[in-house]
Design a protein around this motif. Sequence first.
Motif, PDB file in Angstrom:
ATOM      1  N   TYR A 139       3.707   4.017  -4.186  1.00 42.49           N
ATOM      2  CA  TYR A 139       2.964   5.054  -4.905  1.00 42.49           C
ATOM      3  C   TYR A 139       3.541   5.279  -6.299  1.00 42.49           C
ATOM      4  O   TYR A 139       4.737   5.095  -6.536  1.00 42.49           O
ATOM      5  CB  TYR A 139       2.961   6.352  -4.104  1.00 42.49           C
ATOM      6  CG  TYR A 139       2.142   6.255  -2.842  1.00 42.49           C
ATOM      7  CD1 TYR A 139       0.747   6.329  -2.891  1.00 42.49           C
ATOM      8  CD2 TYR A 139       2.753   6.045  -1.606  1.00 42.49           C
ATOM      9  CE1 TYR A 139      -0.009   6.219  -1.737  1.00 42.49           C
ATOM     10  CE2 TYR A 139       2.002   5.928  -0.448  1.00 42.49           C
ATOM     11  CZ  TYR A 139       0.620   6.012  -0.523  1.00 42.49           C
ATOM     12  OH  TYR A 139      -0.134   5.880   0.614  1.00 42.49           O
ATOM     13  N   ARG A 175      -5.083   1.987  -2.746  1.00 40.08           N
ATOM     14  CA  ARG A 175      -4.463   3.290  -2.503  1.00 40.08           C
ATOM     15  C   ARG A 175      -5.379   4.453  -2.853  1.00 40.08           C
ATOM     16  O   ARG A 175      -5.160   5.580  -2.417  1.00 40.08           O
ATOM     17  CB  ARG A 175      -3.146   3.386  -3.288  1.00 40.08           C
ATOM     18  CG  ARG A 175      -2.013   2.562  -2.698  1.00 40.08           C
ATOM     19  CD  ARG A 175      -0.681   2.905  -3.365  1.00 40.08           C
ATOM     20  NE  ARG A 175      -0.649   2.428  -4.740  1.00 40.08           N
ATOM     21  CZ  ARG A 175      -0.142   1.254  -5.137  1.00 40.08           C
ATOM     22  NH1 ARG A 175       0.350   0.420  -4.235  1.00 40.08           N
ATOM     23  NH2 ARG A 175      -0.134   0.922  -6.410  1.00 40.08           N
ATOM     24  N   SER A 176      -6.423   4.195  -3.644  1.00 38.88           N
ATOM     25  CA  SER A 176      -7.372   5.263  -3.993  1.00 38.88           C
ATOM     26  C   SER A 176      -8.317   5.576  -2.841  1.00 38.88           C
ATOM     27  O   SER A 176      -9.000   6.609  -2.849  1.00 38.88           O
ATOM     28  CB  SER A 176      -8.186   4.864  -5.229  1.00 38.88           C
ATOM     29  OG  SER A 176      -9.097   3.813  -4.937  1.00 38.88           O
ATOM     30  N   LYS A 177      -8.383   4.687  -1.843  1.00 41.29           N
ATOM     31  CA  LYS A 177      -9.248   4.889  -0.681  1.00 41.29           C
ATOM     32  C   LYS A 177      -8.517   5.719   0.373  1.00 41.29           C
ATOM     33  O   LYS A 177      -7.284   5.792   0.379  1.00 41.29           O
ATOM     34  CB  LYS A 177      -9.644   3.542  -0.078  1.00 41.29           C
ATOM     35  CG  LYS A 177     -10.245   2.534  -1.062  1.00 41.29           C
ATOM     36  CD  LYS A 177     -11.601   2.965  -1.560  1.00 41.29           C
ATOM     37  CE  LYS A 177     -12.195   1.907  -2.493  1.00 41.29           C
ATOM     38  NZ  LYS A 177     -13.492   2.335  -3.064  1.00 41.29           N
ATOM     39  N   GLU A 214       0.820  -1.216   0.000  1.00 42.92           N
ATOM     40  CA  GLU A 214       0.000   0.000   0.000  1.00 42.92           C
ATOM     41  C   GLU A 214       0.854   1.266   0.000  1.00 42.92           C
ATOM     42  O   GLU A 214       0.343   2.357  -0.208  1.00 42.92           O
ATOM     43  CB  GLU A 214      -0.959   0.002   1.193  1.00 42.92           C
ATOM     44  CG  GLU A 214      -0.297   0.082   2.548  1.00 42.92           C
ATOM     45  CD  GLU A 214      -1.308   0.238   3.676  1.00 42.92           C
ATOM     46  OE1 GLU A 214      -2.431   0.695   3.408  1.00 42.92           O
ATOM     47  OE2 GLU A 214      -0.963  -0.093   4.825  1.00 42.92           O
ATOM     48  N   GLU A 221      -6.581   6.723   3.643  1.00 47.69           N
ATOM     49  CA  GLU A 221      -5.709   5.957   4.520  1.00 47.69           C
ATOM     50  C   GLU A 221      -6.368   5.817   5.891  1.00 47.69           C
ATOM     51  O   GLU A 221      -7.295   6.567   6.243  1.00 47.69           O
ATOM     52  CB  GLU A 221      -4.348   6.644   4.654  1.00 47.69           C
ATOM     53  CG  GLU A 221      -3.553   6.675   3.364  1.00 47.69           C
ATOM     54  CD  GLU A 221      -2.157   7.230   3.571  1.00 47.69           C
ATOM     55  OE1 GLU A 221      -1.757   7.422   4.727  1.00 47.69           O
ATOM     56  OE2 GLU A 221      -1.466   7.477   2.562  1.00 47.69           O
ATOM     57  N   GLU A 223      -3.797  -0.384  -6.670  1.00 48.67           N
ATOM     58  CA  GLU A 223      -4.206   0.977  -7.017  1.00 48.67           C
ATOM     59  C   GLU A 223      -5.596   1.278  -6.452  1.00 48.67           C
ATOM     60  O   GLU A 223      -5.876   2.393  -6.014  1.00 48.67           O
ATOM     61  CB  GLU A 223      -4.204   1.160  -8.539  1.00 48.67           C
ATOM     62  CG  GLU A 223      -2.823   1.311  -9.132  1.00 48.67           C
ATOM     63  CD  GLU A 223      -2.218   2.665  -8.780  1.00 48.67           C
ATOM     64  OE1 GLU A 223      -2.350   3.599  -9.589  1.00 48.67           O
ATOM     65  OE2 GLU A 223      -1.611   2.782  -7.682  1.00 48.67           O
ATOM     66  N   LYS A 224      -6.457   0.284  -6.462  1.00 47.83           N
ATOM     67  CA  LYS A 224      -7.793   0.461  -5.896  1.00 47.83           C
ATOM     68  C   LYS A 224      -7.705   0.730  -4.396  1.00 47.83           C
ATOM     69  O   LYS A 224      -8.415   1.596  -3.860  1.00 47.83           O
ATOM     70  CB  LYS A 224      -8.634  -0.787  -6.167  1.00 47.83           C
ATOM     71  CG  LYS A 224     -10.094  -0.655  -5.747  1.00 47.83           C
ATOM     72  CD  LYS A 224     -10.899  -1.877  -6.184  1.00 47.83           C
ATOM     73  CE  LYS A 224     -12.377  -1.704  -5.833  1.00 47.83           C
ATOM     74  NZ  LYS A 224     -13.180  -2.866  -6.270  1.00 47.83           N
ATOM     75  N   ARG A 240      -9.633   0.350   4.708  1.00 51.71           N
ATOM     76  CA  ARG A 240      -9.589   1.704   4.134  1.00 51.71           C
ATOM     77  C   ARG A 240     -10.992   2.319   4.069  1.00 51.71           C
ATOM     78  O   ARG A 240     -11.148   3.532   4.233  1.00 51.71           O
ATOM     79  CB  ARG A 240      -8.995   1.640   2.724  1.00 51.71           C
ATOM     80  CG  ARG A 240      -7.495   1.320   2.671  1.00 51.71           C
ATOM     81  CD  ARG A 240      -6.648   2.515   3.143  1.00 51.71           C
ATOM     82  NE  ARG A 240      -5.260   2.359   2.807  1.00 51.71           N
ATOM     83  CZ  ARG A 240      -4.604   3.089   1.905  1.00 51.71           C
ATOM     84  NH1 ARG A 240      -5.224   4.033   1.230  1.00 51.71           N
ATOM     85  NH2 ARG A 240      -3.316   2.888   1.686  1.00 51.71           N
ATOM     86  N   SER A 296      -3.563  -3.625 -10.266  1.00 54.10           N
ATOM     87  CA  SER A 296      -4.946  -3.147 -10.295  1.00 54.10           C
ATOM     88  C   SER A 296      -5.555  -3.082  -8.896  1.00 54.10           C
ATOM     89  O   SER A 296      -6.116  -2.050  -8.503  1.00 54.10           O
ATOM     90  CB  SER A 296      -5.789  -4.060 -11.188  1.00 54.10           C
ATOM     91  OG  SER A 296      -7.148  -3.666 -11.171  1.00 54.10           O
TER      92      SER A 296
END
Length: 439
Positions: A102, A126-128, A99, A130, A123-124, A380, A120
């Motif tokens: 970046y 890390r888009s949430k 996680e 922290e 990235e999903k 997350r 994939s």
Amino acid sequence: MNINILVPGIIAAFFLYFSLISFKEKKYRAVKISLLSCLGSLAMIPFAYFVSSGIVIVVSAIVAVTLLLFLLPIGSTSHLKIVESNERFDERDGMFSREEYYIGSDKFEKYYNAHPENLSIDEKIRSKPELMSPGAKYYDPVKSAYIEALFKIQHDNCYKEPSQVNSDKLEKTTQELTTIVKNQILHLGAAEVGTTLINPRWIYSHIGRGPGTWGEEIDLKHKYAIVYSVEMDYFKVNEAPDIGITEETAIRYMDTQKISMAMEEFIKNLGYDAKAHIPGSNYEVILPALAQDAGLGELGRMGYLISPIYGARVRLGVITTDMPLVQAEAIKFGVQEFCEICKKCATNCPSGSIPSDSKTIVRGIEKWQMNPEKCMLYWRHIGTDCGICMKVCPFSHPDTMLHNFIRYGIKTSSVARKLSLIGDDFFYGKNSKFDNFNS
């Protein structure tokens, strides 16, 4: 005393006792059911006394047979099955490492060139938001900031420069040295402690987080490990998945840092090299596996170590060293067999990350393999470290006479395991109130 009064009275007294314990534990479903059972038992007295004693005899026989089957050694227990394998886990593949990869970073390029299959989902994740960040379900501007401060201290301590080893070595027998370090760890606040030779399989293969060079092969020279647990507060665990569970996690990890760092300095003062593996993270070893080898518990379906006293409500700490220590024996108390039939953690896991089917072979270990990506997505989403599996686990009940009696039955009898599960579902409920999470 007339048996028609004595037997229902004893049963009523038991349910009254259970209702008081349940009230103290804030398990109000169990309070209601046990009080109704108490009243039902009392209602039997005039019926049996004035009408027939036959029902009392039947009930007495059922209770006696049940207790007998509960306590007799029926069936067997087994250790976690581990087969020959030289494969070690690469910390770079761990979810806590991934996680942090970046876009644009050197780690990102190197890792996903080697593992494009993980890009994939990572990235999903890390888009949430922290953990402890605005936007998560249980974010609280005060508590989240407080917990974040505790985790920052732990992170910073990972980069502390190690001290030197005293050139004057304390000469004692292996047993004496083991007793010394175990007593000091308990004095510092640990709940349980064990010592073990380090199985090289439980050493990470490469650095994935914390100090050191990312991707560097780990070459831990120490042969021994001191593994211990600290108890998590029962009531805080029962706040899961709200923010109270993460506050408790952070505080207990602070405890493990204190204990491990103090013990590293203490052991070095005695003339032996040592390393405190602390959250933040500078772990070079897999704690649950070492804890099992050190006799602190068994690995359960949810992936946590299950303690025979505290269940899943523990956080682990470890110090590795070249100080010669006694090899503890791994214990078994019915966890493998109970987890096989229970599945309460899997049933209640909102993310569906805990398997409900049979074990699989993972790096030579026959175990239940959870899905870390699903688990992290839910973390997350809510902004905490969840803890529902820990909360609902029947082993996690408090250390009381009644719960310890049930634990004894689970360790001893296959019948007791089934009866204990039925009882746990009946009095405490089978399903939590948290809906499945659609990631």
